[in-house]
Design a protein around this motif. Structure first.
Motif, PDB file in Angstrom:
ATOM      1  N   VAL A 110       0.851  -1.187   0.000  1.00  0.00           N
ATOM      2  CA  VAL A 110       0.000   0.000   0.000  1.00  0.00           C
ATOM      3  C   VAL A 110       0.890   1.242   0.000  1.00  0.00           C
ATOM      4  O   VAL A 110       2.083   1.176   0.316  1.00  0.00           O
ATOM      5  N   VAL A 111       0.301   2.367  -0.377  1.00  0.00           N
ATOM      6  CA  VAL A 111       1.032   3.635  -0.395  1.00  0.00           C
ATOM      7  C   VAL A 111       0.282   4.651   0.459  1.00  0.00           C
ATOM      8  O   VAL A 111      -0.900   4.474   0.779  1.00  0.00           O
ATOM      9  N   ASP A 112       0.977   5.714   0.819  1.00  0.00           N
ATOM     10  CA  ASP A 112       0.389   6.795   1.599  1.00  0.00           C
ATOM     11  C   ASP A 112       0.342   8.038   0.720  1.00  0.00           C
ATOM     12  O   ASP A 112       1.383   8.626   0.417  1.00  0.00           O
ATOM     13  N   PRO A 113      -0.845   8.444   0.275  1.00  0.00           N
ATOM     14  CA  PRO A 113      -0.943   9.607  -0.611  1.00  0.00           C
ATOM     15  C   PRO A 113      -0.351  10.875  -0.006  1.00  0.00           C
ATOM     16  O   PRO A 113       0.046  11.792  -0.739  1.00  0.00           O
TER      17      PRO A 113
ATOM     18  N   ARG B 169       2.339  10.897   1.924  1.00  0.00           N
ATOM     19  CA  ARG B 169       3.795  10.749   2.077  1.00  0.00           C
ATOM     20  C   ARG B 169       4.358  10.073   0.833  1.00  0.00           C
ATOM     21  O   ARG B 169       4.572   8.864   0.821  1.00  0.00           O
ATOM     22  N   PRO B 170       4.563  10.808  -0.232  1.00  0.00           N
ATOM     23  CA  PRO B 170       5.059  10.219  -1.479  1.00  0.00           C
ATOM     24  C   PRO B 170       6.355   9.442  -1.252  1.00  0.00           C
ATOM     25  O   PRO B 170       7.259   9.899  -0.542  1.00  0.00           O
ATOM     26  N   GLY B 171       6.415   8.270  -1.851  1.00  0.00           N
ATOM     27  CA  GLY B 171       7.614   7.447  -1.742  1.00  0.00           C
ATOM     28  C   GLY B 171       7.614   6.493  -0.573  1.00  0.00           C
ATOM     29  O   GLY B 171       8.505   5.639  -0.471  1.00  0.00           O
ATOM     30  N   VAL B 172       6.632   6.622   0.330  1.00  0.00           N
ATOM     31  CA  VAL B 172       6.553   5.728   1.482  1.00  0.00           C
ATOM     32  C   VAL B 172       5.729   4.493   1.101  1.00  0.00           C
ATOM     33  O   VAL B 172       4.621   4.605   0.589  1.00  0.00           O
TER      34      VAL B 172
ATOM     35  N   VAL C 219      12.382  -4.882   1.842  1.00  0.00           N
ATOM     36  CA  VAL C 219      12.195  -3.700   0.996  1.00  0.00           C
ATOM     37  C   VAL C 219      12.106  -2.414   1.802  1.00  0.00           C
ATOM     38  O   VAL C 219      11.975  -1.323   1.231  1.00  0.00           O
ATOM     39  N   GLY C 220      12.158  -2.512   3.129  1.00  0.00           N
ATOM     40  CA  GLY C 220      12.084  -1.321   3.958  1.00  0.00           C
ATOM     41  C   GLY C 220      10.703  -0.699   4.027  1.00  0.00           C
ATOM     42  O   GLY C 220      10.567   0.516   4.208  1.00  0.00           O
ATOM     43  N   ALA C 221       9.669  -1.538   3.905  1.00  0.00           N
ATOM     44  CA  ALA C 221       8.296  -1.031   3.971  1.00  0.00           C
ATOM     45  C   ALA C 221       7.828  -0.936   5.423  1.00  0.00           C
ATOM     46  O   ALA C 221       8.251  -1.716   6.277  1.00  0.00           O
ATOM     47  N   GLU C 222       6.935   0.010   5.668  1.00  0.00           N
ATOM     48  CA  GLU C 222       6.303   0.096   6.981  1.00  0.00           C
ATOM     49  C   GLU C 222       5.301  -1.053   7.110  1.00  0.00           C
ATOM     50  O   GLU C 222       4.456  -1.243   6.231  1.00  0.00           O
ATOM     51  N   LEU C 223       5.398  -1.792   8.201  1.00  0.00           N
ATOM     52  CA  LEU C 223       4.499  -2.920   8.393  1.00  0.00           C
ATOM     53  C   LEU C 223       3.152  -2.431   8.904  1.00  0.00           C
ATOM     54  O   LEU C 223       3.081  -1.671   9.885  1.00  0.00           O
ATOM     55  N   VAL C 224       2.089  -2.835   8.221  1.00  0.00           N
ATOM     56  CA  VAL C 224       0.728  -2.507   8.626  1.00  0.00           C
ATOM     57  C   VAL C 224       0.108  -3.797   9.160  1.00  0.00           C
ATOM     58  O   VAL C 224      -0.362  -4.647   8.394  1.00  0.00           O
ATOM     59  N   SER C 225       0.144  -3.981  10.462  1.00  0.00           N
ATOM     60  CA  SER C 225      -0.318  -5.228  11.056  1.00  0.00           C
ATOM     61  C   SER C 225      -1.839  -5.282  11.069  1.00  0.00           C
ATOM     62  O   SER C 225      -2.516  -4.287  11.337  1.00  0.00           O
ATOM     63  N   SER C 226      -2.370  -6.477  10.794  1.00  0.00           N
ATOM     64  CA  SER C 226      -3.816  -6.680  10.806  1.00  0.00           C
ATOM     65  C   SER C 226      -4.138  -7.985  11.511  1.00  0.00           C
ATOM     66  O   SER C 226      -3.414  -8.969  11.370  1.00  0.00           O
ATOM     67  N   ALA C 227      -5.228  -7.988  12.268  1.00  0.00           N
ATOM     68  CA  ALA C 227      -5.698  -9.212  12.916  1.00  0.00           C
ATOM     69  C   ALA C 227      -6.693  -9.965  12.043  1.00  0.00           C
ATOM     70  O   ALA C 227      -7.203 -11.013  12.448  1.00  0.00           O
ATOM     71  N   LEU C 228      -6.949  -9.457  10.844  1.00  0.00           N
ATOM     72  CA  LEU C 228      -7.892 -10.104   9.935  1.00  0.00           C
ATOM     73  C   LEU C 228      -7.226 -11.278   9.233  1.00  0.00           C
ATOM     74  O   LEU C 228      -6.135 -11.137   8.669  1.00  0.00           O
ATOM     75  N   VAL C 229      -7.861 -12.439   9.261  1.00  0.00           N
ATOM     76  CA  VAL C 229      -7.386 -13.573   8.468  1.00  0.00           C
ATOM     77  C   VAL C 229      -7.851 -13.339   7.037  1.00  0.00           C
ATOM     78  O   VAL C 229      -9.057 -13.267   6.759  1.00  0.00           O
ATOM     79  N   ASN C 230      -6.905 -13.203   6.137  1.00  0.00           N
ATOM     80  CA  ASN C 230      -7.223 -12.836   4.763  1.00  0.00           C
ATOM     81  C   ASN C 230      -6.060 -13.234   3.874  1.00  0.00           C
ATOM     82  O   ASN C 230      -4.956 -13.465   4.342  1.00  0.00           O
TER      83      ASN C 230
END
Length: 318
Positions: free
Chosen positions: A93-96, A98-101, A134-145
């Motif tokens: 995913v990207v952050d509109p 924060r370009p480049g994040v 890749v140095g990405a920010e981890l977005v943790s989720s408790a959703l099984v998906n």
């Protein structure tokens, strides 16, 4: 709404895969295992013609992978059990604002509902391994998906299936509202379009219980490619007709009614296990190319290539 999943047709820097490892998924005969290794290798090479590929390889498979894969494919040694990276890997995913994040959603992976045959201890760590690489920010989720259980248009629409995200073997305590809230938080989806079910074979013992990735794909905002079984002798004849009717009554995040383009199934109806779920919908749009499977049905394969060429103008087909 900090994170947003781009369209699956958006340009990207790399494709991530996992090399097959011994286990139930690879097959129980030498012929099946060799076919699996050869198929994964062919896909990696096809994708690398358009986009750099990095493939996770279990230490037990390093010598085979180095022998079979060309130097165009980057090998990353890591523990592997289940190797369907689209499902076990991160959703980028990207952050509109924060370009480049770059962010990487780490869904909970439990082998498609914790069936007795699946081994997912290592696969459940793949998202974190790749995010760190890749140095990405981890977005943790408790959703099984799983990645194959969602499809987006990059403008706020996500396709889901009631029998996947609401599967009691995955998320026994969630309802639509809670799933949709998590889709908004993690991938920026403002409109969820729920499909009532998937294809018939996908509910067998080794199925995913209704993944959207063999049912429907948003080729461009407002335009959906839909699996179409055209033979009344197959149970998916009624399933795909019902799904078409259902989608025709839906709108996307922008309020558009969907233009539905049928992607006809191959002529083969059955294999040794029963009715097949062979589908051209599960293709990869990767930068200047489209990589899709063929089923040895010359007429159907050619027709699918024509439809995909029309859906993705200017891209080469593989």
């Amino acid at each position: 709404m900090p994170w947003q999943m781009p369209s699956e047709t958006a340009r990207h820097d790399r494709v991530w895969m996992a090399f097959p490892a011994e286990g139930e998924t690879l097959g129980d005969t030498d012929a099946l295992r060799e076919e699996g290794y050869a198929t994964w290798t062919a896909v990696a090479h096809a994708v690398s013609a358009f986009t750099p590929v990095t493939i996770l390889v279990d230490p037990s498979e390093l010598s085979r992978a180095r022998r079979m894969l060309s130097s165009d494919v980057t090998i990353l040694e890591a523990p592997v059990d289940e190797f369907w990276m689209r499902d076990s890997g991160p959703t980028f995913v990207v952050d509109p604002e924060r370009p480049g994040v770059l962010g990487a959603v780490d869904w909970v992976f439990n082998g498609w509902g914790a069936p007795a045959w699946a081994s997912w201890k290592h696969a459940a760590q793949h998202a974190r391994i790749i995010a760190a690489e890749v140095g990405a920010e981890l977005v943790s989720s408790a959703l099984v998906n799983e990645g194959g259980g969602i499809h987006v248009d990059g403008e706020g629409t996500v396709l889901l299936t009631e029998t996947v995200q609401l599967d009691p073997r995955r998320n026994p305590y969630l309802d639509r509202q809670r799933v949709e809230a998590e889709m908004l938080r993690t991938i920026g989806a403002t409109k969820a379009v729920w499909l009532p079910r998937g294809l018939t074979r996908d509910y067998d013992e080794f199925g995913t219980n209704g993944h959207v990735d063999i049912v429907a794909a948003i080729a461009s905002p407002g335009r959906v490619l839909l699996h179409a079984q055209q033979d009344p002798a197959h149970p998916d004849f009624e399933v795909s007709a019902a799904l078409r009717e259902h989608l025709a009554a839906q709108t996307d995040a922008a309020g558009r009614a969907f233009e539905i383009v049928d992607l006809p199934a191959p002529a083969t109806l059955r294999d040794e296990e029963g009715f097949v779920d062979w589908s051209y919908v599960n293709h990869l749009v990767t930068n200047d190319g489209v990589v899709a499977c063929g089923f040895g049905d010359e007429t159907a394969d050619a027709r699918a290539r024509e439809i995909l060429a029309d859906a993705y103008p200017g891209r080469r087909r593989w």
